[in-house]
Design a protein around this motif. Structure first.
Motif, PDB file in Angstrom:
ATOM      1  N   ASP A   1       0.804  -1.221   0.000  1.00 39.00           N
ATOM      2  CA  ASP A   1       0.000   0.000   0.000  1.00 39.00           C
ATOM      3  C   ASP A   1       0.836   1.270   0.000  1.00 39.00           C
ATOM      4  O   ASP A   1       0.285   2.370  -0.145  1.00 39.00           O
ATOM      5  N   ALA A   2       2.139   1.147   0.160  1.00 40.13           N
ATOM      6  CA  ALA A   2       2.987   2.329   0.368  1.00 40.13           C
ATOM      7  C   ALA A   2       2.861   3.359  -0.751  1.00 40.13           C
ATOM      8  O   ALA A   2       2.732   4.559  -0.477  1.00 40.13           O
ATOM      9  N   SER A   3       2.900   2.938  -1.998  1.00 40.76           N
ATOM     10  CA  SER A   3       2.861   3.924  -3.087  1.00 40.76           C
ATOM     11  C   SER A   3       1.521   4.651  -3.132  1.00 40.76           C
ATOM     12  O   SER A   3       1.477   5.867  -3.351  1.00 40.76           O
ATOM     13  N   ARG A   4       0.454   3.940  -2.909  1.00 46.25           N
ATOM     14  CA  ARG A   4      -0.879   4.568  -2.906  1.00 46.25           C
ATOM     15  C   ARG A   4      -1.017   5.540  -1.731  1.00 46.25           C
ATOM     16  O   ARG A   4      -1.542   6.642  -1.880  1.00 46.25           O
ATOM     17  N   ILE A   5      -0.538   5.137  -0.564  1.00 41.18           N
ATOM     18  CA  ILE A   5      -0.591   5.998   0.614  1.00 41.18           C
ATOM     19  C   ILE A   5       0.263   7.245   0.390  1.00 41.18           C
ATOM     20  O   ILE A   5      -0.153   8.358   0.737  1.00 41.18           O
ATOM     21  N   ALA A   6       1.439   7.076  -0.199  1.00 37.21           N
ATOM     22  CA  ALA A   6       2.319   8.224  -0.454  1.00 37.21           C
ATOM     23  C   ALA A   6       1.632   9.256  -1.342  1.00 37.21           C
ATOM     24  O   ALA A   6       1.722  10.464  -1.089  1.00 37.21           O
ATOM     25  N   VAL A   7       0.918   8.801  -2.354  1.00 36.11           N
ATOM     26  CA  VAL A   7       0.228   9.728  -3.260  1.00 36.11           C
ATOM     27  C   VAL A   7      -0.937  10.412  -2.551  1.00 36.11           C
ATOM     28  O   VAL A   7      -1.055  11.643  -2.573  1.00 36.11           O
ATOM     29  N   LEU A   8      -1.799   9.635  -1.916  1.00 40.17           N
ATOM     30  CA  LEU A   8      -2.994  10.219  -1.294  1.00 40.17           C
ATOM     31  C   LEU A   8      -2.656  11.061  -0.061  1.00 40.17           C
ATOM     32  O   LEU A   8      -3.089  12.210   0.049  1.00 40.17           O
ATOM     33  N   ALA A   9      -1.911  10.497   0.866  1.00 40.76           N
ATOM     34  CA  ALA A   9      -1.594  11.215   2.102  1.00 40.76           C
ATOM     35  C   ALA A   9      -0.584  12.324   1.858  1.00 40.76           C
ATOM     36  O   ALA A   9      -0.488  13.260   2.655  1.00 40.76           O
ATOM     37  N   GLY A  10       0.149  12.232   0.755  1.00 43.11           N
ATOM     38  CA  GLY A  10       1.129  13.255   0.433  1.00 43.11           C
ATOM     39  C   GLY A  10       0.529  14.547  -0.091  1.00 43.11           C
ATOM     40  O   GLY A  10       1.229  15.545  -0.221  1.00 43.11           O
ATOM     41  N   ASP A  11      -0.752  14.545  -0.378  1.00 41.68           N
ATOM     42  CA  ASP A  11      -1.434  15.775  -0.794  1.00 41.68           C
ATOM     43  C   ASP A  11      -1.377  16.775   0.368  1.00 41.68           C
ATOM     44  O   ASP A  11      -1.697  16.423   1.510  1.00 41.68           O
ATOM     45  N   TRP A  12      -0.980  18.000   0.094  1.00 44.04           N
ATOM     46  CA  TRP A  12      -0.848  19.016   1.140  1.00 44.04           C
ATOM     47  C   TRP A  12      -2.124  19.138   1.959  1.00 44.04           C
ATOM     48  O   TRP A  12      -2.081  19.280   3.181  1.00 44.04           O
ATOM     49  N   ASP A  13      -3.283  19.098   1.315  1.00 45.87           N
ATOM     50  CA  ASP A  13      -4.549  19.268   2.033  1.00 45.87           C
ATOM     51  C   ASP A  13      -4.845  18.120   2.994  1.00 45.87           C
ATOM     52  O   ASP A  13      -5.597  18.310   3.948  1.00 45.87           O
ATOM     53  N   ILE A  14      -4.257  16.955   2.775  1.00 47.81           N
ATOM     54  CA  ILE A  14      -4.373  15.839   3.726  1.00 47.81           C
ATOM     55  C   ILE A  14      -3.308  15.996   4.816  1.00 47.81           C
ATOM     56  O   ILE A  14      -3.607  16.028   6.007  1.00 47.81           O
ATOM     57  N   ALA A  15      -2.063  16.089   4.384  1.00 51.16           N
ATOM     58  CA  ALA A  15      -0.937  16.104   5.337  1.00 51.16           C
ATOM     59  C   ALA A  15      -1.066  17.234   6.355  1.00 51.16           C
ATOM     60  O   ALA A  15      -0.819  17.026   7.540  1.00 51.16           O
ATOM     61  N   ARG A  16      -1.492  18.404   5.944  1.00 52.10           N
ATOM     62  CA  ARG A  16      -1.540  19.550   6.861  1.00 52.10           C
ATOM     63  C   ARG A  16      -2.613  19.427   7.928  1.00 52.10           C
ATOM     64  O   ARG A  16      -2.624  20.183   8.895  1.00 52.10           O
ATOM     65  N   MET A  17      -3.519  18.471   7.758  1.00 54.09           N
ATOM     66  CA  MET A  17      -4.581  18.265   8.746  1.00 54.09           C
ATOM     67  C   MET A  17      -4.315  17.067   9.645  1.00 54.09           C
ATOM     68  O   MET A  17      -5.159  16.685  10.444  1.00 54.09           O
ATOM     69  N   THR A  18      -3.127  16.467   9.517  1.00 54.61           N
ATOM     70  CA  THR A  18      -2.745  15.343  10.368  1.00 54.61           C
ATOM     71  C   THR A  18      -1.537  15.730  11.217  1.00 54.61           C
ATOM     72  O   THR A  18      -0.792  16.641  10.872  1.00 54.61           O
ATOM     73  N   ALA A  19      -1.365  15.026  12.295  1.00 57.06           N
ATOM     74  CA  ALA A  19      -0.231  15.306  13.176  1.00 57.06           C
ATOM     75  C   ALA A  19       1.067  14.710  12.637  1.00 57.06           C
ATOM     76  O   ALA A  19       2.122  15.340  12.724  1.00 57.06           O
ATOM     77  N   ARG A  20       1.009  13.513  12.068  1.00 56.50           N
ATOM     78  CA  ARG A  20       2.232  12.757  11.816  1.00 56.50           C
ATOM     79  C   ARG A  20       2.689  12.676  10.373  1.00 56.50           C
ATOM     80  O   ARG A  20       3.791  12.216  10.107  1.00 56.50           O
ATOM     81  N   ILE A  21       1.883  13.083   9.411  1.00 60.60           N
ATOM     82  CA  ILE A  21       2.276  12.955   8.005  1.00 60.60           C
ATOM     83  C   ILE A  21       3.094  14.171   7.585  1.00 60.60           C
ATOM     84  O   ILE A  21       2.605  15.294   7.636  1.00 60.60           O
ATOM     85  N   PRO A  22       4.349  13.942   7.158  1.00 54.79           N
ATOM     86  CA  PRO A  22       5.165  15.072   6.698  1.00 54.79           C
ATOM     87  C   PRO A  22       4.740  15.512   5.292  1.00 54.79           C
ATOM     88  O   PRO A  22       3.988  14.804   4.606  1.00 54.79           O
ATOM     89  N   HIS A  23       5.238  16.656   4.887  1.00 51.66           N
ATOM     90  CA  HIS A  23       5.021  17.109   3.510  1.00 51.66           C
ATOM     91  C   HIS A  23       6.320  17.723   3.024  1.00 51.66           C
ATOM     92  O   HIS A  23       6.877  18.567   3.718  1.00 51.66           O
ATOM     93  N   PRO A  24       6.829  17.320   1.887  1.00 47.89           N
ATOM     94  CA  PRO A  24       6.290  16.265   1.031  1.00 47.89           C
ATOM     95  C   PRO A  24       6.400  14.881   1.689  1.00 47.89           C
ATOM     96  O   PRO A  24       7.201  14.689   2.597  1.00 47.89           O
ATOM     97  N   TYR A  25       5.581  13.959   1.191  1.00 52.95           N
ATOM     98  CA  TYR A  25       5.495  12.608   1.744  1.00 52.95           C
ATOM     99  C   TYR A  25       5.886  11.630   0.640  1.00 52.95           C
ATOM    100  O   TYR A  25       5.151  11.462  -0.337  1.00 52.95           O
ATOM    101  N   SER A  26       7.000  10.998   0.798  1.00 52.55           N
ATOM    102  CA  SER A  26       7.556  10.143  -0.255  1.00 52.55           C
ATOM    103  C   SER A  26       7.178   8.679  -0.054  1.00 52.55           C
ATOM    104  O   SER A  26       6.680   8.285   1.002  1.00 52.55           O
ATOM    105  N   LEU A  27       7.509   7.887  -1.042  1.00 51.12           N
ATOM    106  CA  LEU A  27       7.329   6.442  -0.941  1.00 51.12           C
ATOM    107  C   LEU A  27       8.175   5.886   0.206  1.00 51.12           C
ATOM    108  O   LEU A  27       7.720   5.012   0.946  1.00 51.12           O
ATOM    109  N   VAL A  28       9.372   6.406   0.395  1.00 44.25           N
ATOM    110  CA  VAL A  28      10.228   5.975   1.504  1.00 44.25           C
ATOM    111  C   VAL A  28       9.542   6.292   2.834  1.00 44.25           C
ATOM    112  O   VAL A  28       9.531   5.462   3.753  1.00 44.25           O
ATOM    113  N   ASP A  29       8.949   7.485   2.951  1.00 44.51           N
ATOM    114  CA  ASP A  29       8.224   7.857   4.177  1.00 44.51           C
ATOM    115  C   ASP A  29       7.085   6.878   4.447  1.00 44.51           C
ATOM    116  O   ASP A  29       6.891   6.432   5.578  1.00 44.51           O
ATOM    117  N   ALA A  30       6.314   6.575   3.414  1.00 50.50           N
ATOM    118  CA  ALA A  30       5.185   5.653   3.575  1.00 50.50           C
ATOM    119  C   ALA A  30       5.672   4.261   3.981  1.00 50.50           C
ATOM    120  O   ALA A  30       5.092   3.630   4.872  1.00 50.50           O
TER     121      ALA A  30
END
Length: 174
Positions: free
Chosen positions: A15-44
């Motif tokens: 699921d890592a690549s899909r999560i990286a794309v979806l959660a890596g969207d600024w509008d998602i990441a900025r509303m979570t505590a733990r998701i960095p931005h940018p959010y890479s495949l390595v991060d996921a």
């Protein structure tokens, strides 16, 4: 876990690549505590491999496609903090409410928690609406770190106690 339109399954490395794309969207990441931005495949990949035993995380799927995630972190034997995110292409369809509701049912039923907590950043009105629909009660505010914003963000905190009838889901008190 299942709900009317969604299914829930453990997240795995595929699921890592899909999560990286979806959660890596600024509008998602900025509303979570733990998701960095940018959010890479390595991060996921690192996040998936670091999920601890006190964390329960499930992929949210619509028609077999991962569209988000829900989960909780166990705080003690009786309490957990829930969280959720839904990918931006699926916003406005009630999926966050449906997924968080299914998670709540699992938490109060199978997991046997007596209390759930959650929160949202003060500028996240969509999450505020979801939390209200789920029957949480506001208990205060504080500051919480947001990895994407690299700053503390004002946060509103909530609690929801297991409904009295929830005891029947488990066959009595825990």
């Amino acid at each position: 876990m299942r709900s009317q339109r969604l299914t829930y399954r453990p997240i795995d490395a595929r699921d890592a690549s899909r999560i990286a794309v979806l959660a890596g969207d600024w509008d998602i990441a900025r509303m979570t505590a733990r998701i960095p931005h940018p959010y890479s495949l390595v991060d996921a990949d690192q996040w998936i491999s670091s999920i601890e035993s006190d964390e329960f995380v499930r992929a949210v799927e619509r028609d077999g496609e991962l569209i988000g995630a829900v989960g909780y972190i166990q705080r003690d034997a009786e309490q957990a903090e829930i969280g959720y995110w839904i990918g931006k292409p699926w916003w406005g369809n009630g999926y966050a409410t449906e997924a968080a509701s299914a998670l709540m049912e699992f938490c109060f039923g199978q997991a046997g928690f007596k209390k759930l907590t959650c929160g949202h950043f003060i500028d996240n009105s969509a999450s505020a609406r979801v939390i209200k629909k789920l029957g949480f009660r506001r208990v205060g505010s504080d500051q919480q770190w947001c990895e994407a914003r690299k700053s503390e963000v004002p946060t509103i905190r909530y609690i929801r106690r297991r409904p009295w009838l929830g005891r029947l889901w488990r066959g009595g008190e825990r």
